[in-house]
Design a protein around this motif. Structure first.
Motif, short mmCIF file in Angstrom:
data_model
loop_
_atom_site.label_atom_id
_atom_site.label_comp_id
_atom_site.label_asym_id
_atom_site.label_seq_id
_atom_site.Cartn_x
_atom_site.Cartn_y
_atom_site.Cartn_z
N MET A 102 10.63 -2.78 1.13
CA MET A 102 11.01 -3.31 -0.03
C MET A 102 10.47 -2.62 -1.18
O MET A 102 11.18 -2.25 -2.14
N ALA A 103 9.38 -1.89 -1.16
CA ALA A 103 8.51 -1.13 -2.37
C ALA A 103 9.41 -0.02 -2.25
O ALA A 103 9.88 0.60 -3.43
N GLU A 104 9.98 0.77 -0.99
CA GLU A 104 10.62 1.96 -1.19
C GLU A 104 11.93 1.45 -1.88
O GLU A 104 12.27 2.45 -2.68
N ASN A 117 9.15 5.29 4.39
CA ASN A 117 8.28 4.15 4.68
C ASN A 117 7.44 4.26 5.97
O ASN A 117 8.20 4.72 7.02
N VAL A 118 6.39 3.93 6.15
CA VAL A 118 5.64 4.04 7.23
C VAL A 118 5.97 2.79 7.86
O VAL A 118 5.41 1.75 7.71
N ASP A 119 7.03 2.77 8.69
CA ASP A 119 7.67 1.52 9.27
C ASP A 119 6.81 0.68 10.26
O ASP A 119 7.08 -0.32 10.48
N GLU A 120 5.90 1.22 11.05
CA GLU A 120 5.03 0.60 11.79
C GLU A 120 3.89 -0.10 11.27
O GLU A 120 3.18 -1.04 11.75
N GLY A 121 3.42 0.42 10.03
CA GLY A 121 2.45 -0.13 9.23
C GLY A 121 1.16 0.12 9.78
O GLY A 121 0.85 0.67 10.58
#
Length: 144
Positions: A102-104, A117-121
């Motif tokens: 969302m921030a992206e 986005n580091v999608d795996e967090g």
């Protein structure tokens, strides 16, 4: 099979791969890119989360959900971090990749052109096991 179609299939696969998830980055890739100064890594989680798990080495801490001035403040703080250069590569990380996604989108709507986005967090998601489970380094955040 037509020899020409053999050449087109890999090109089509590359184009499709680039279209879906092109702005995603694994935790390992984010760590390496940050170490090499190819991206600025920003942790968008809350201060409580930073304190609980620590943060990636060198990551800036700018909470997207608890920012005192709301969304405009988050965008302004990221812009200031990047020296006003909205074309400078920035990678965002949160707990599972949802808030960072969302921030992206928020940053992209505000003119940032290289947002990942580091999608795996930190904790993992369907995209991967996450920063912590991969055993990637963290730094404590005692003042959070």
């Amino acid at each position: 099979m037509n020899p020409r179609s053999c050449l087109l299939a890999p090109a089509l696969a590359l184009a499709l791969a680039g279209a879906a998830g092109a702005a995603d980055m694994s935790a390992e890739d984010a760590l390496q890119a940050a170490r090499e100064q190819r991206v600025v890594l920003v942790d968008v989680r809350t201060p409580e989360e930073w304190k609980e798990t620590g943060v990636a080495p060198g990551a800036a801490r700018i909470s997207v959900t608890r920012h005192p001035q709301g969304d405009g403040g988050f965008v302004a703080d990221v812009a200031a971090l990047l020296g006003g250069d909205r074309s400078r590569p920035v990678a965002l990380i949160c707990r599972t990749g949802r808030r960072s996604a969302m921030a992206e989108q928020l940053l992209e709507r505000n003119g940032f052109t290289q947002v990942y986005n580091v999608d795996e967090g930190m904790a993992g998601s369907a995209a991967g096991p996450g920063w912590l489970a991969r055993g990637l380094p963290t730094e404590p955040c005692p003042t959070c």
